[in-house]
Design a protein around this motif. Structure first.
Motif, PDB file in Angstrom:
ATOM      1  N   ARG A 197       0.990   5.267   0.030  1.00 29.44           N
ATOM      2  CA  ARG A 197       0.262   6.936   0.164  1.00 29.44           C
ATOM      3  C   ARG A 197       1.034   7.879  -0.560  1.00 29.44           C
ATOM      4  O   ARG A 197       2.064   7.896  -0.454  1.00 29.44           O
ATOM      5  CB  ARG A 197       0.173   7.075   1.630  1.00 29.44           C
ATOM      6  N   HIS A 198       0.428   8.313  -1.566  1.00 31.74           N
ATOM      7  CA  HIS A 198       0.862   9.489  -2.479  1.00 31.74           C
ATOM      8  C   HIS A 198       0.213  10.961  -1.820  1.00 31.74           C
ATOM      9  O   HIS A 198      -0.644  11.294  -1.831  1.00 31.74           O
ATOM     10  CB  HIS A 198       0.322   9.467  -3.769  1.00 31.74           C
ATOM     11  N   THR A 247      -2.944   3.853  -3.238  1.00 34.04           N
ATOM     12  CA  THR A 247      -3.147   3.092  -4.130  1.00 34.04           C
ATOM     13  C   THR A 247      -2.299   1.700  -3.479  1.00 34.04           C
ATOM     14  O   THR A 247      -1.238   1.739  -2.931  1.00 34.04           O
ATOM     15  CB  THR A 247      -1.984   3.119  -5.370  1.00 34.04           C
ATOM     16  N   GLU A 248      -3.058   0.708  -3.817  1.00 30.54           N
ATOM     17  CA  GLU A 248      -2.589  -0.968  -3.291  1.00 30.54           C
ATOM     18  C   GLU A 248      -2.316  -1.627  -4.478  1.00 30.54           C
ATOM     19  O   GLU A 248      -2.809  -1.871  -5.483  1.00 30.54           O
ATOM     20  CB  GLU A 248      -3.791  -1.443  -2.550  1.00 30.54           C
ATOM     21  N   SER A 254      -3.684  10.371  -2.065  1.00 36.16           N
ATOM     22  CA  SER A 254      -4.399   9.202  -2.711  1.00 36.16           C
ATOM     23  C   SER A 254      -3.658   8.230  -2.288  1.00 36.16           C
ATOM     24  O   SER A 254      -2.405   8.157  -1.810  1.00 36.16           O
ATOM     25  CB  SER A 254      -4.349   9.362  -4.187  1.00 36.16           C
ATOM     26  N   ARG A 277      -6.385  -1.555  -5.931  1.00 39.16           N
ATOM     27  CA  ARG A 277      -7.255  -0.472  -5.425  1.00 39.16           C
ATOM     28  C   ARG A 277      -6.521   1.016  -5.470  1.00 39.16           C
ATOM     29  O   ARG A 277      -5.491   1.133  -5.176  1.00 39.16           O
ATOM     30  CB  ARG A 277      -7.846  -0.895  -4.206  1.00 39.16           C
ATOM     31  N   GLU A 278      -7.378   1.682  -6.102  1.00 36.34           N
ATOM     32  CA  GLU A 278      -6.997   3.031  -5.944  1.00 36.34           C
ATOM     33  C   GLU A 278      -8.069   3.813  -5.328  1.00 36.34           C
ATOM     34  O   GLU A 278      -9.348   3.831  -5.497  1.00 36.34           O
ATOM     35  CB  GLU A 278      -6.851   3.717  -7.352  1.00 36.34           C
ATOM     36  N   ASN A 279      -7.639   4.886  -4.369  1.00 34.82           N
ATOM     37  CA  ASN A 279      -8.675   5.537  -3.704  1.00 34.82           C
ATOM     38  C   ASN A 279      -8.183   6.985  -3.511  1.00 34.82           C
ATOM     39  O   ASN A 279      -7.241   7.133  -2.980  1.00 34.82           O
ATOM     40  CB  ASN A 279      -8.599   5.107  -2.319  1.00 34.82           C
ATOM     41  N   ASP A 280      -8.663   7.905  -4.282  1.00 35.17           N
ATOM     42  CA  ASP A 280      -8.561   9.309  -4.097  1.00 35.17           C
ATOM     43  C   ASP A 280      -9.131   9.856  -3.099  1.00 35.17           C
ATOM     44  O   ASP A 280     -10.413  10.221  -2.971  1.00 35.17           O
ATOM     45  CB  ASP A 280      -8.963   9.850  -5.612  1.00 35.17           C
ATOM     46  N   THR A 318       0.861  -1.169  -0.125  1.00 31.95           N
ATOM     47  CA  THR A 318       0.007  -0.040   0.078  1.00 31.95           C
ATOM     48  C   THR A 318       1.130   1.426   0.119  1.00 31.95           C
ATOM     49  O   THR A 318       1.761   1.326   0.616  1.00 31.95           O
ATOM     50  CB  THR A 318      -1.163  -0.102   1.288  1.00 31.95           C
ATOM     51  N   VAL A 346      -2.317  -3.174 -10.235  1.00 34.52           N
ATOM     52  CA  VAL A 346      -2.945  -2.354  -9.016  1.00 34.52           C
ATOM     53  C   VAL A 346      -4.213  -2.759  -8.702  1.00 34.52           C
ATOM     54  O   VAL A 346      -5.337  -3.362  -9.227  1.00 34.52           O
ATOM     55  CB  VAL A 346      -3.575  -1.039  -9.690  1.00 34.52           C
TER      56      VAL A 346
END
Length: 57
Positions: A8-9, A35-36, A33, A50-53, A6, A48
């Motif tokens: 974190r950006h 991203t996993e 955001s 999962r992506e979560n903004d 995971t 990828v």
């Protein structure tokens, strides 16, 4: 074997201003955001999961 990572950006104030960065301690804006990624060690495939903004963190 599979590994899940995971990441974190985080956005910096310099990102927002379009400036180059990476060498100075620049504050974060609070926007991020997440991203996993899944890495398959047998095939070296990365995908990828999962992506979560998230907006503000």
């Amino acid at each position: 074997m599979t590994t899940i990572v995971t990441v974190r950006h985080g956005e910096t104030t310099w990102n927002r201003e379009g400036r180059l960065q990476g060498w100075a301690p620049v504050p974060l804006t609070g926007y991020c955001s997440i991203t996993e990624f899944e890495f398959d060690h047998e095939t070296d495939a990365v995908r990828v999961v999962r992506e979560n903004d998230t907006g503000h963190c």
